[in-house]
Each structure stands twice: as C-alpha cells, then as structure tokens.
Design an enzyme around this catalytic site. Structure first.
Site, PDB file in Angstrom:
ATOM      1  N   ARG A 103     -78.417  35.634 -67.232  1.00  0.00           N
ATOM      2  CA  ARG A 103     -78.897  35.683 -68.880  1.00  0.00           C
ATOM      3  C   ARG A 103     -77.438  35.420 -69.052  1.00  0.00           C
ATOM      4  O   ARG A 103     -76.339  36.626 -68.823  1.00  0.00           O
ATOM      5  CB  ARG A 103     -79.043  35.805 -70.124  1.00  0.00           C
ATOM      6  CG  ARG A 103     -80.782  35.788 -70.309  1.00  0.00           C
ATOM      7  CD  ARG A 103     -81.303  35.987 -71.689  1.00  0.00           C
ATOM      8  NE  ARG A 103     -80.376  37.262 -71.787  1.00  0.00           N
ATOM      9  CZ  ARG A 103     -80.568  37.604 -72.973  1.00  0.00           C
ATOM     10  NH1 ARG A 103     -81.759  36.985 -74.474  1.00  0.00           N
ATOM     11  NH2 ARG A 103     -79.897  38.842 -74.197  1.00  0.00           N
ATOM     12  N   THR A 107     -74.199  32.165 -74.152  1.00  0.00           N
ATOM     13  CA  THR A 107     -75.110  30.220 -74.426  1.00  0.00           C
ATOM     14  C   THR A 107     -76.628  30.880 -74.091  1.00  0.00           C
ATOM     15  O   THR A 107     -77.593  30.610 -74.955  1.00  0.00           O
ATOM     16  CB  THR A 107     -74.980  29.832 -73.317  1.00  0.00           C
ATOM     17  OG1 THR A 107     -75.648  30.090 -72.008  1.00  0.00           O
ATOM     18  CG2 THR A 107     -73.662  29.044 -72.759  1.00  0.00           C
ATOM     19  N   ASP A 199     -81.415  47.573 -72.604  1.00  0.00           N
ATOM     20  CA  ASP A 199     -81.233  46.856 -71.663  1.00  0.00           C
ATOM     21  C   ASP A 199     -81.765  47.432 -70.062  1.00  0.00           C
ATOM     22  O   ASP A 199     -81.249  48.615 -69.677  1.00  0.00           O
ATOM     23  CB  ASP A 199     -79.741  46.530 -71.113  1.00  0.00           C
ATOM     24  CG  ASP A 199     -79.405  45.302 -69.256  1.00  0.00           C
ATOM     25  OD1 ASP A 199     -80.176  45.273 -68.500  1.00  0.00           O
ATOM     26  OD2 ASP A 199     -78.603  45.322 -69.977  1.00  0.00           O
ATOM     27  N   ASP A 202     -79.710  47.541 -66.464  1.00  0.00           N
ATOM     28  CA  ASP A 202     -79.362  48.619 -66.726  1.00  0.00           C
ATOM     29  C   ASP A 202     -79.873  50.344 -66.710  1.00  0.00           C
ATOM     30  O   ASP A 202     -79.350  50.703 -65.542  1.00  0.00           O
ATOM     31  CB  ASP A 202     -78.193  48.594 -67.909  1.00  0.00           C
ATOM     32  CG  ASP A 202     -76.679  47.068 -67.734  1.00  0.00           C
ATOM     33  OD1 ASP A 202     -76.809  46.834 -66.720  1.00  0.00           O
ATOM     34  OD2 ASP A 202     -76.264  47.271 -68.562  1.00  0.00           O
TER      35      ASP A 202
HETATM   36  C1  PRP Z   1     -82.931  40.022 -68.881  1.00  0.00           C
HETATM   37  C2  PRP Z   1     -84.785  40.712 -68.291  1.00  0.00           C
HETATM   38  C3  PRP Z   1     -84.523  38.899 -67.990  1.00  0.00           C
HETATM   39  C4  PRP Z   1     -83.824  38.406 -69.784  1.00  0.00           C
HETATM   40  C5  PRP Z   1     -84.560  38.467 -70.368  1.00  0.00           C
HETATM   41  O1  PRP Z   1     -81.908  40.166 -67.639  1.00  0.00           O
HETATM   42  O2  PRP Z   1     -84.677  41.417 -67.342  1.00  0.00           O
HETATM   43  O3  PRP Z   1     -84.908  38.217 -67.143  1.00  0.00           O
HETATM   44  O4  PRP Z   1     -82.877  39.451 -70.044  1.00  0.00           O
HETATM   45  O5  PRP Z   1     -84.159  37.736 -71.502  1.00  0.00           O
HETATM   46  P1  PRP Z   1     -84.293  35.704 -71.875  1.00  0.00           P
HETATM   47  O6  PRP Z   1     -86.143  36.028 -72.533  1.00  0.00           O
HETATM   48  O7  PRP Z   1     -83.921  35.246 -73.216  1.00  0.00           O
HETATM   49  O8  PRP Z   1     -84.496  35.352 -70.847  1.00  0.00           O
HETATM   50  P2  PRP Z   1     -80.635  40.162 -68.169  1.00  0.00           P
HETATM   51  O9  PRP Z   1     -80.134  38.578 -68.001  1.00  0.00           O
HETATM   52  O10 PRP Z   1     -79.992  40.534 -68.634  1.00  0.00           O
HETATM   53  O11 PRP Z   1     -80.346  40.395 -66.360  1.00  0.00           O
HETATM   54  P3  PRP Z   1     -80.907  41.576 -65.411  1.00  0.00           P
HETATM   55  O12 PRP Z   1     -81.940  41.308 -65.180  1.00  0.00           O
HETATM   56  O13 PRP Z   1     -80.169  41.382 -64.150  1.00  0.00           O
HETATM   57  O14 PRP Z   1     -79.812  42.974 -65.955  1.00  0.00           O
END
Ligand code: PRP
Length: 208
Positions: A103, A107, A199, A202
């Site tokens: 993400r 945005t 998170d 993380d």
């Molecule tokens: C997080 C989570 C999802 C997403 C959810 O990933 O694991 O993939 O955000 O958010 P959304 O429904 O608003 O799209 P992140 O982008 O933090 O990446 P990561 O898994 O690599 O930490």
C-alpha cells in the site's frame, strides 16, 4: 452478508485474542497466523469438488473420493506469506502463485510489484490469503488480477477486516466469499484497522 463467513469457532476466537495482544512475540505470532489460516482455510475449502472412486483396503473395497479441482493458493506479499504453509500442508497438490502488493502510504492504494502468473489459468479455484482487509484495495486488486487471468471461483481468506474493506470487496466482487476471524470497528487516518493487531507484516517478520 450471505457471502461473508465470520468464524464463531472457540479455537479461532482464542488464538485471535493472543494474536492481537501487543505482548505476543514474533515467533508465537507466526505460529498463530499459520494455525488460524488452517482453521479458516478449512471452511473456505468446504465446497471443493470431489470425484468418486473405489479404494482397496486390507479388508475389501470401500467407496472413496478425491479432489477434482486444481487449487491455487495466492498469498499477498508480505503478510499473506504466513498464511500459506499451513493451508499448503492441507492441500499439498495446490499451486502457489505469489502476488506482490504494497500500500502506498499516502494514497493507501495498492502498488503491484510481483506477479508471475502465466497467460492461461492453470487452476479452477483460488484462495487469496491476506490477514488484513483494511481499505480492501489490496484484496480487490488481487481478485481483479485473478479474474483477468481467467479464474472464476475465488475466495478470500483473511483474519481481521474493517467494515470499509468488506464494503469495498462486496461492491467490487460480490461473487467472492470472505472467510474471516473478526470484523473490527473502523480504520484510522493511516488506514490501520482499529483495534486490529498492528502491522501484520512487521509483526511476523520482526521489521517494526
Ligand atoms: C497490508 C496487509 C494487506 C494490506 C491491507 O500490507 O497485509 O496486504 O495492507 O490493506 P488494504 O486493505 O487497505 O489494501 P502492506 O501494504 O502493509 O504490506 P506488507 O504486507 O508487505 O507489510
């Protein structure tokens, strides 16, 4: 809400509580993600198609069944990775197709960075794996990709969803059932699920 399955199983509730706890360390967190994924994946695969067969036991012939469909497991990187291994053990013949989506912090829109799907679909049913359904941007983008690939039976297996994510998914993809452990209150201004668990990437990988 007929396409939304929220587990009421005591084991799911118990494990989710420990998962949420801020004191839970990375190793335990990873174990719980794996176990919860198995429990929810079990429900998500309850309608897999079977073919009848006969099996010879030491005592004679018995009626049997074997899985007829090719299953694709689609973890969304990174956090979906922790949900993969347990489910993969339950369906060792499944294909694994990783999708890299993160993400954008400003945005909150998903950005694709990894996708090695071949041109033609090679499975009949896909399970999208991602513990968090926040805005729903990542999950809807993943399902978009799979539908373009040609897969018609798609299920989302997550752990915690925000109402905003559920609305986004059911609007964009009303045909995709959601298998979840809990639906939380809301998203905060940074797009984090509250109360959620923080998170998920993380906390699994020690990168906080
Ligand atoms: C997080 C989570 C999802 C997403 C959810 O990933 O694991 O993939 O955000 O958010 P959304 O429904 O608003 O799209 P992140 O982008 O933090 O990446 P990561 O898994 O690599 O930490």
């Amino acid at each position: 809400m007929s396409n939304i399955y929220i587990s009421t199983h005591p084991l799911v509730k118990h494990k989710l509580t420990i998962l949420r706890d801020e004191r839970t360390e990375h190793k335990k967190f990873r174990e719980l993600i794996r176990e919860l994924a198995i429990l929810l994946g079990y429900e998500a695969m309850a309608d897999l198609q079977l073919a009848d067969c006969q099996v010879k036991t030491p005592m004679g012939m018995a009626p049997g069944h074997f899985l007829q469909e090719d299953v694709g497991l689609v973890p969304i990187l990174r956090a979906g990775l922790g949900m993969l291994d347990g489910i993969h053990e339950m369906v060792p013949g499944a294909q694994v197709w990783h999708l890299g989506l993160y993400r954008d912090e400003k945005t909150l829109r998903p950005v694709s960075y990894y996708n090695k799907l071949p041109v033609e679909p090679t499975v009949q049913v896909c399970l999208v794996l991602d513990p968090m359904l926040a805005t729903g941007g990542s999950a809807t983008a993943a399902v978009d990709v799979l539908k373009k690939w040609g897969v018609t039976r798609i299920k989302f297996v997550g752990l915690i969803a925000a109402p905003e994510g559920i609305q986004a998914m059911t609007q964009a993809h009303p045909d995709v059932p959601l298998f979840l452990a809990a639906v939380d209150e809301h998203l905060n201004e940074h797009g984090f699920i509250v109360p959620g668990l923080g998170d998920a990437g993380d906390r699994q990988f020690g990168t906080a």
